[in-house]
Design a protein around this motif. Structure first.
Motif, PDB file in Angstrom:
ATOM      1  N   ALA A 113       0.833  -1.470   0.019  1.00 59.14           N
ATOM      2  CA  ALA A 113      -0.070   0.111   0.012  1.00 59.14           C
ATOM      3  C   ALA A 113       0.751   1.306  -0.001  1.00 59.14           C
ATOM      4  CB  ALA A 113      -0.914  -0.028   1.093  1.00 59.14           C
ATOM      5  N   LEU A 114       1.909   1.194   0.802  1.00 58.27           N
ATOM      6  CA  LEU A 114       2.959   2.429   0.783  1.00 58.27           C
ATOM      7  C   LEU A 114       3.500   2.369  -0.569  1.00 58.27           C
ATOM      8  CD1 LEU A 114       4.424   2.078   4.224  1.00 58.27           C
ATOM      9  CD2 LEU A 114       2.800   3.308   3.659  1.00 58.27           C
ATOM     10  N   VAL A 115       3.795   1.397  -1.366  1.00 58.80           N
ATOM     11  CA  VAL A 115       4.543   1.454  -2.743  1.00 58.80           C
ATOM     12  C   VAL A 115       3.345   2.234  -3.649  1.00 58.80           C
ATOM     13  CG1 VAL A 115       5.308   0.066  -4.658  1.00 58.80           C
ATOM     14  CG2 VAL A 115       6.081  -0.228  -2.325  1.00 58.80           C
ATOM     15  N   ASN A 116       2.068   1.797  -3.355  1.00 55.95           N
ATOM     16  CA  ASN A 116       1.287   2.143  -4.157  1.00 55.95           C
ATOM     17  C   ASN A 116       0.812   3.685  -4.090  1.00 55.95           C
ATOM     18  OD1 ASN A 116       0.751  -0.249  -5.491  1.00 55.95           O
ATOM     19  ND2 ASN A 116      -1.070  -0.703  -3.959  1.00 55.95           N
ATOM     20  N   LEU A 117       1.319   3.924  -2.772  1.00 57.89           N
ATOM     21  CA  LEU A 117       0.975   5.521  -2.624  1.00 57.89           C
ATOM     22  C   LEU A 117       1.969   6.456  -2.960  1.00 57.89           C
ATOM     23  CD1 LEU A 117      -0.448   7.857  -0.942  1.00 57.89           C
ATOM     24  CD2 LEU A 117       1.258   7.381   1.039  1.00 57.89           C
ATOM     25  N   PHE A 118       3.214   5.656  -3.278  1.00 55.56           N
ATOM     26  CA  PHE A 118       4.319   6.530  -3.809  1.00 55.56           C
ATOM     27  C   PHE A 118       3.968   6.567  -5.371  1.00 55.56           C
ATOM     28  CE2 PHE A 118       8.395   6.156  -6.391  1.00 55.56           C
ATOM     29  CZ  PHE A 118       8.743   7.496  -5.802  1.00 55.56           C
ATOM     30  N   ASP A 119       3.605   5.404  -5.975  1.00 55.26           N
ATOM     31  CA  ASP A 119       3.342   5.419  -7.441  1.00 55.26           C
ATOM     32  C   ASP A 119       2.254   6.589  -7.723  1.00 55.26           C
ATOM     33  OD1 ASP A 119       5.074   3.605  -8.268  1.00 55.26           O
ATOM     34  OD2 ASP A 119       3.703   1.875  -7.771  1.00 55.26           O
ATOM     35  N   ALA A 120       1.276   6.493  -6.540  1.00 57.02           N
ATOM     36  CA  ALA A 120       0.295   7.655  -7.107  1.00 57.02           C
ATOM     37  C   ALA A 120       0.797   9.361  -6.811  1.00 57.02           C
ATOM     38  CB  ALA A 120      -0.779   7.656  -5.884  1.00 57.02           C
ATOM     39  N   VAL A 121       1.704   9.355  -6.065  1.00 56.31           N
ATOM     40  CA  VAL A 121       2.445  10.666  -6.112  1.00 56.31           C
ATOM     41  C   VAL A 121       3.042  10.916  -7.436  1.00 56.31           C
ATOM     42  CG1 VAL A 121       4.231  11.904  -5.201  1.00 56.31           C
ATOM     43  CG2 VAL A 121       2.949  10.593  -3.357  1.00 56.31           C
ATOM     44  N   MET A 122       3.837   9.884  -7.811  1.00 55.58           N
ATOM     45  CA  MET A 122       4.523  10.114  -9.189  1.00 55.58           C
ATOM     46  C   MET A 122       3.460  10.263 -10.586  1.00 55.58           C
ATOM     47  SD  MET A 122       7.626  10.146  -8.684  1.00 55.58           S
ATOM     48  CE  MET A 122       7.948  10.244 -10.292  1.00 55.58           C
ATOM     49  N   THR A 123       2.177  10.126 -10.241  1.00 58.41           N
ATOM     50  CA  THR A 123       1.474  10.544 -11.281  1.00 58.41           C
ATOM     51  C   THR A 123       1.060  11.909 -11.253  1.00 58.41           C
ATOM     52  OG1 THR A 123      -0.883   9.991  -9.921  1.00 58.41           O
ATOM     53  CG2 THR A 123       0.089   8.152 -11.331  1.00 58.41           C
ATOM     54  N   THR A 124       1.536  12.434 -10.278  1.00 56.81           N
ATOM     55  CA  THR A 124       1.194  14.027 -10.161  1.00 56.81           C
ATOM     56  C   THR A 124       2.578  14.868 -10.614  1.00 56.81           C
ATOM     57  OG1 THR A 124       1.997  14.474  -7.682  1.00 56.81           O
ATOM     58  CG2 THR A 124      -0.340  13.668  -8.137  1.00 56.81           C
ATOM     59  N   PHE A 125       3.585  14.202 -10.775  1.00 56.59           N
ATOM     60  CA  PHE A 125       4.993  14.707 -11.108  1.00 56.59           C
ATOM     61  C   PHE A 125       4.828  15.609 -12.470  1.00 56.59           C
ATOM     62  CE2 PHE A 125       8.945  15.076 -13.129  1.00 56.59           C
ATOM     63  CZ  PHE A 125       9.756  15.437 -12.278  1.00 56.59           C
ATOM     64  N   ARG A 126       5.191  16.767 -12.515  1.00 60.70           N
ATOM     65  CA  ARG A 126       5.124  17.615 -13.687  1.00 60.70           C
ATOM     66  C   ARG A 126       6.458  18.537 -13.667  1.00 60.70           C
ATOM     67  NH1 ARG A 126       1.550  14.702 -14.107  1.00 60.70           N
ATOM     68  NH2 ARG A 126      -0.577  14.988 -14.640  1.00 60.70           N
TER      69      ARG A 126
END
Length: 211
Positions: free
Chosen positions: A194-207
């Motif tokens: 779940a923590l890994v998935n949280l980081f992956d979700a953060v990376m979808t916001t990277f601009r």
């Protein structure tokens, strides 16, 4: 270099990302790192019970500053420029995770090709896959890292690294964003995943940002 401005006048000039609630950042540049750490310490101290004795608050503040400063030094030695980590407690505990954005890596020698460099890095670091971040192709690498010998760490960590080419750079250059967590001590557990998935979700916001 700060989150908003990369060290050199490249295109792009910086980046933005959206942190999960309760997370903060430390600018690892020596001239501002202490101020960044103190800001997170104050934010964390504000969560303590209001009736906690002043002496206890002072002890917590000092210990937290030492811990965050130690984490900042470690990230800085690893070529980091920004450290992101949880500062607010969840059910009384701080989430055991963090990620570091490194200073850009540039290949200036003859014969370097961006795809070859990415493949070489990925092969050395673990299982990799191609990902799209802000419209550009990058590489995501995941692996499990055993605890360092002689350290106080008891559990292996699960690490995820995004390696992103810098658009418009005059030389092949990359930004590395590396996430690490021990989770609940089990790299493949539901909580750790779940923590890994949280980081992956953060990376979808990277601009990338441009001036």
């Amino acid at each position: 270099m700060t989150e908003q401005s990369l060290k050199r006048s490249l295109v792009p000039t910086g980046f933005n990302l959206v942190l999960p609630p309760g997370w903060g950042k430390i600018d690892l540049h020596e001239e501002v790192v202490n101020d960044s750490v103190l800001a997170l310490v104050d934010r964390s101290i504000d969560q303590l019970p209001q009736d906690l004795p002043r002496d206890d608050v002072s002890k917590v503040r000092m210990e937290l500053f030492k811990q965050l400063r130690k984490a900042a030094r470690k990230a800085s030695r690893a070529n980091g420029m920004m450290l992101y980590l949880p500062v607010e407690r969840v059910r009384g505990s701080v989430v055991p995770a963090s990620f570091v954005v490194s200073e850009p890596i540039t290949a200036t020698g003859a014969g370097f090709h961006p795809d070859q460099v990415l493949k070489g890095v990925a092969a050395e670091r673990g299982e990799s896959e191609t990902v799209t971040v802000d419209g550009s192709a990058g590489t995501r690498v995941e692996r499990i890292v055993p605890p360092p010998e002689g350290s106080e760490i008891e559990f292996p960590s699960r690490r995820v690294e995004y390696i992103l080419p810098l658009p418009g750079s005059p030389f092949p250059s990359w930004l590395a964003i590396t996430f690490s967590t021990i989770g609940d001590g089990k790299p493949d557990s539901e909580y750790t995943s779940a923590l890994v998935n949280l980081f992956d979700a953060v990376m979808t916001t990277f601009r990338w940002s441009y001036e």
